[in-house]
Enzyme design. Structure first.
Site, PDB file in Angstrom:
ATOM      1  N   LYS A   1       4.327 -32.909 -28.795  1.00 18.48           N
ATOM      2  CA  LYS A   1       4.404 -32.490 -27.307  1.00 18.48           C
ATOM      3  C   LYS A   1       3.327 -33.037 -26.426  1.00 18.48           C
ATOM      4  O   LYS A   1       3.231 -34.175 -26.407  1.00 18.48           O
ATOM      5  CB  LYS A   1       4.896 -31.062 -27.219  1.00 18.48           C
ATOM      6  CG  LYS A   1       6.157 -31.026 -28.193  1.00 18.48           C
ATOM      7  CD  LYS A   1       6.948 -29.580 -28.607  1.00 18.48           C
ATOM      8  CE  LYS A   1       8.123 -29.669 -28.956  1.00 18.48           C
ATOM      9  NZ  LYS A   1       8.328 -28.507 -29.710  1.00 18.48           N
TER      10      LYS A   1
ATOM     11  N   GLU B   1       5.990 -17.219 -30.889  1.00 22.03           N
ATOM     12  CA  GLU B   1       5.520 -18.295 -30.079  1.00 22.03           C
ATOM     13  C   GLU B   1       4.278 -17.845 -29.082  1.00 22.03           C
ATOM     14  O   GLU B   1       4.266 -16.971 -28.522  1.00 22.03           O
ATOM     15  CB  GLU B   1       6.810 -19.139 -29.580  1.00 22.03           C
ATOM     16  CG  GLU B   1       7.496 -19.674 -30.428  1.00 22.03           C
ATOM     17  CD  GLU B   1       8.783 -20.408 -29.996  1.00 22.03           C
ATOM     18  OE1 GLU B   1       8.816 -20.792 -28.876  1.00 22.03           O
ATOM     19  OE2 GLU B   1       9.655 -20.301 -30.754  1.00 22.03           O
TER      20      GLU B   1
ATOM     21  N   SER C   1       9.780 -22.119 -26.117  1.00 20.54           N
ATOM     22  CA  SER C   1      10.183 -23.416 -25.835  1.00 20.54           C
ATOM     23  C   SER C   1      11.473 -23.410 -24.958  1.00 20.54           C
ATOM     24  O   SER C   1      11.388 -24.403 -24.356  1.00 20.54           O
ATOM     25  CB  SER C   1      10.438 -23.990 -27.321  1.00 20.54           C
ATOM     26  OG  SER C   1      11.750 -23.356 -27.794  1.00 20.54           O
TER      27      SER C   1
ATOM     28  N   HIS D   1      11.764 -20.135 -32.227  1.00 22.81           N
ATOM     29  CA  HIS D   1      12.264 -21.487 -32.727  1.00 22.81           C
ATOM     30  C   HIS D   1      12.854 -21.558 -34.275  1.00 22.81           C
ATOM     31  O   HIS D   1      12.831 -20.898 -35.146  1.00 22.81           O
ATOM     32  CB  HIS D   1      11.127 -22.572 -32.668  1.00 22.81           C
ATOM     33  CG  HIS D   1      11.738 -23.946 -32.807  1.00 22.81           C
ATOM     34  ND1 HIS D   1      11.514 -24.539 -33.766  1.00 22.81           N
ATOM     35  CD2 HIS D   1      11.893 -24.414 -31.534  1.00 22.81           C
ATOM     36  CE1 HIS D   1      11.684 -25.887 -33.628  1.00 22.81           C
ATOM     37  NE2 HIS D   1      12.180 -26.021 -32.187  1.00 22.81           N
TER      38      HIS D   1
ATOM     39  N   ASP E   1       3.016 -19.913 -33.124  1.00 18.54           N
ATOM     40  CA  ASP E   1       3.659 -21.168 -32.985  1.00 18.54           C
ATOM     41  C   ASP E   1       3.108 -21.531 -31.619  1.00 18.54           C
ATOM     42  O   ASP E   1       3.788 -21.073 -30.598  1.00 18.54           O
ATOM     43  CB  ASP E   1       5.077 -21.041 -33.473  1.00 18.54           C
ATOM     44  CG  ASP E   1       5.704 -22.550 -33.376  1.00 18.54           C
ATOM     45  OD1 ASP E   1       4.895 -23.239 -32.586  1.00 18.54           O
ATOM     46  OD2 ASP E   1       6.865 -22.654 -33.736  1.00 18.54           O
TER      47      ASP E   1
ATOM     48  N   ASN F   1       8.887 -33.471 -23.688  1.00 20.20           N
ATOM     49  CA  ASN F   1       7.754 -32.303 -23.835  1.00 20.20           C
ATOM     50  C   ASN F   1       6.346 -33.115 -23.684  1.00 20.20           C
ATOM     51  O   ASN F   1       5.337 -32.498 -24.348  1.00 20.20           O
ATOM     52  CB  ASN F   1       7.845 -31.694 -25.134  1.00 20.20           C
ATOM     53  CG  ASN F   1       9.358 -30.914 -25.221  1.00 20.20           C
ATOM     54  OD1 ASN F   1       9.592 -30.135 -24.311  1.00 20.20           O
ATOM     55  ND2 ASN F   1      10.131 -31.146 -26.405  1.00 20.20           N
TER      56      ASN F   1
ATOM     57  N   HIS G   1       4.048 -25.466 -27.682  1.00 23.63           N
ATOM     58  CA  HIS G   1       4.176 -25.783 -26.289  1.00 23.63           C
ATOM     59  C   HIS G   1       2.837 -25.324 -25.678  1.00 23.63           C
ATOM     60  O   HIS G   1       2.734 -25.636 -24.409  1.00 23.63           O
ATOM     61  CB  HIS G   1       5.266 -25.241 -25.560  1.00 23.63           C
ATOM     62  CG  HIS G   1       6.471 -25.910 -26.055  1.00 23.63           C
ATOM     63  ND1 HIS G   1       7.158 -26.953 -25.458  1.00 23.63           N
ATOM     64  CD2 HIS G   1       7.603 -25.412 -27.082  1.00 23.63           C
ATOM     65  CE1 HIS G   1       8.477 -27.433 -26.384  1.00 23.63           C
ATOM     66  NE2 HIS G   1       8.530 -26.379 -27.084  1.00 23.63           N
TER      67      HIS G   1
HETATM   68  C1  LIG Z   1       9.120 -28.357 -31.358  1.00 24.46           C
HETATM   69  C2  LIG Z   1       8.816 -27.263 -31.946  1.00 24.46           C
HETATM   70  C3  LIG Z   1       8.531 -27.099 -33.015  1.00 24.46           C
HETATM   71  C4  LIG Z   1       8.721 -28.199 -34.227  1.00 24.46           C
HETATM   72  O1  LIG Z   1       8.052 -29.249 -33.964  1.00 24.46           O
HETATM   73  P1  LIG Z   1       8.236 -30.732 -34.307  1.00 24.46           P
HETATM   74  O2  LIG Z   1       7.161 -31.444 -34.511  1.00 24.46           O
HETATM   75  O3  LIG Z   1       8.989 -31.512 -33.230  1.00 24.46           O
HETATM   76  O4  LIG Z   1       8.915 -30.718 -35.408  1.00 24.46           O
HETATM   77  C5  LIG Z   1       8.153 -25.858 -33.610  1.00 24.46           C
HETATM   78  N1  LIG Z   1       8.284 -24.734 -32.950  1.00 24.46           N
HETATM   79  C6  LIG Z   1       8.317 -24.835 -31.789  1.00 24.46           C
HETATM   80  C7  LIG Z   1       8.214 -23.681 -30.891  1.00 24.46           C
HETATM   81  C8  LIG Z   1       8.897 -25.760 -31.212  1.00 24.46           C
HETATM   82  O5  LIG Z   1       8.956 -25.916 -29.846  1.00 24.46           O
END
Ligand SMILES: *Cc1c(COP(=O)(O)O)cnc(C)c1O
Length: 399
Positions: A247, A184, A188, A141, A213, A55, A216
């Site tokens: 990411k 989101e 993801s 997620h 969230d 990512n 990405h």
């Molecule tokens: C990767 C991810 C997370 C978690 O983030 P980290 O910093 O890796 O713990 C949370 N939400 C989504 C949608 C993700 O893809």
């Protein structure tokens, strides 16, 4: 899904049985150890291959200026933070990062966490208590789901990217309870984008808060890389946004942005912020430099999108079934976990690493290869990948 083994026995046999069950369903997972940084080409047990499994969209994890910031911060502030944020663990790099994040996201304030997982598991219960209710997209997620469960609020799932279904559910909700909608920005495992403007309109109509969230989306979406909220031209003061620095930003740590009172409230009650040691100052310093580069070097983002479009067109043109993706996440749907695994292995043997994503990470019957592309892939990397996909896809009778 594998039945939990009889773990009450807490002996070797119980665990082994459980693992054998996973093996039988092609659902067992293993760790692979790499001996290079995460980049477009990685090495594993002396072999190198082109990596479509990261990512690290903008290649920032190895950027010289970002590495230098981390090294400087170690020299000035040490390795560990020594305490939790509210005790003595808040060091200058933490504050500077949070100010830079708020500025980047065009909000009043920001708060950082050791990971995005920690952010979601703390923010959501802080926003909605036992008396509240949460409406969450079906494909959110695991960290969102865990945050919802920890809140012990009433939890309802709406159909993926379906504001009408959300509207129907909100209309039926018990009144006068704190209400949160979670989605989101960029999903993801599917790479599609939430209809944020519509979700926001529905949420506002029912006086619900909307949490996006954007793990990405940040660094990837929007003219300045501010994320999905920028992509849709939404006023950042009307939504809550969280995300990760791990990411596109190439470092580590989670964050949430919002109004000053909201952030001050979290500092006082958010358990995953309070009851853990502050993240190392070096990562805070590195992430701050990464934010600067995301803004000062838009060329990385345009290369990322060029690469994404080239690979997307190549894969869909060959006849692979992709999700409705609108991002650098290009999932090739294969449905059966055994097929996803086999294709991933064949690609790996020919120097292309693409992970098979299986339940429980994705719903049953939707196992896939999750191809992620970065700005650091060269046109040659992409062409080699496309040729190999074609060959392996034909061998397996998929295309
Ligand atoms: C990767 C991810 C997370 C978690 O983030 P980290 O910093 O890796 O713990 C949370 N939400 C989504 C949608 C993700 O893809």
């Amino acid at each position: 899904m594998g039945q939990m083994g009889d773990l009450n026995r807490k002996n070797q046999e119980g665990y082994e049985e459980y693992l054998a069950g996973l093996d039988a369903q092609h659902l067992r997972r293993h760790l692979r150890v790499f001996d290079s940084p995460s980049g477009p080409v990685m090495t594993h047990q002396g072999r190198s291959f082109i990596n479509f499994a990261s990512n690290n969209y903008l290649g920032l994890n190895t950027h010289p200026a970002i590495k230098e910031s981390a090294i400087e911060a170690i020299n000035s502030f040490g390795v560990g933070s020594g305490a939790s944020r509210l005790i003595s663990g808040t060091l200058l790099p933490h504050q500077e990062l949070e100010m830079a994040l708020a500025q980047f996201k065009q909000t009043e304030a920001a708060l950082t966490f050791s990971s995005g997982y920690a952010a979601n598991s703390g923010i959501i219960p802080a926003m909605v208590g036992t008396q509240g209710q949460i409406f969450v997209d079906r494909l959110c997620h695991a960290s969102v789901i865990d945050g919802c469960r920890l809140s012990r609020a009433r939890l309802r799932v709406f159909q993926h990217n379906d504001p009408d279904h959300l509207r129907i559910q909100l209309a039926k909700r018990p009144a006068n309870r704190p209400t949160l909608v979670v989605t989101e920005g960029v999903f993801s495992m599917d790479g599609d984008i939430a209809p944020l403007s519509e979700l926001m309109e529905v949420a506002q109509h029912y006086e619900a808060a909307l949490l996006v969230d954007d793990a990405h989306g940040t660094g990837v979406m929007g003219k300045h890389g501010r994320g999905t909220v920028e992509h849709f031209g939404i006023d950042p003061s009307g939504v809550f946004q969280m995300g990760t620095l791990s990411k596109a930003l190439g470092t580590v740590g989670g964050y949430v942005v919002g109004s000053r009172p909201f952030i001050e409230y979290l500092i006082n009650i958010c358990r995953s912020f309070i009851y853990t040691t502050a993240p190392p100052p070096a990562f805070a310093a590195a992430a701050r430099t990464a934010l600067e580069i995301v803004q000062s070097d838009p060329g990385r983002r345009s290369t990322l999108w060029q690469n994404r479009n080239r690979l997307f067109q190549g894969l869909s043109g060959m006849g692979f079934t992709l999700t409705n993706t609108q991002s650098p996440i290009l999932p090739v749907i294969l449905n059966r976990p055994a097929l996803a695994l086999e294709m991933s292995k064949k690609l790996f043997n020919q120097g292309i690493y693409v992970p098979a994503i299986r339940p429980p990470t994705v719903p049953k019957g939707t196992s896939r290869l999750r191809v992620t592309v970065t700005s650091d892939h060269t046109p040659e990397h992409l062409d080699t990948a496309l040729e190999t996909f074609k060959k392996v896809g034909q061998e397996l009778g998929i295309i």
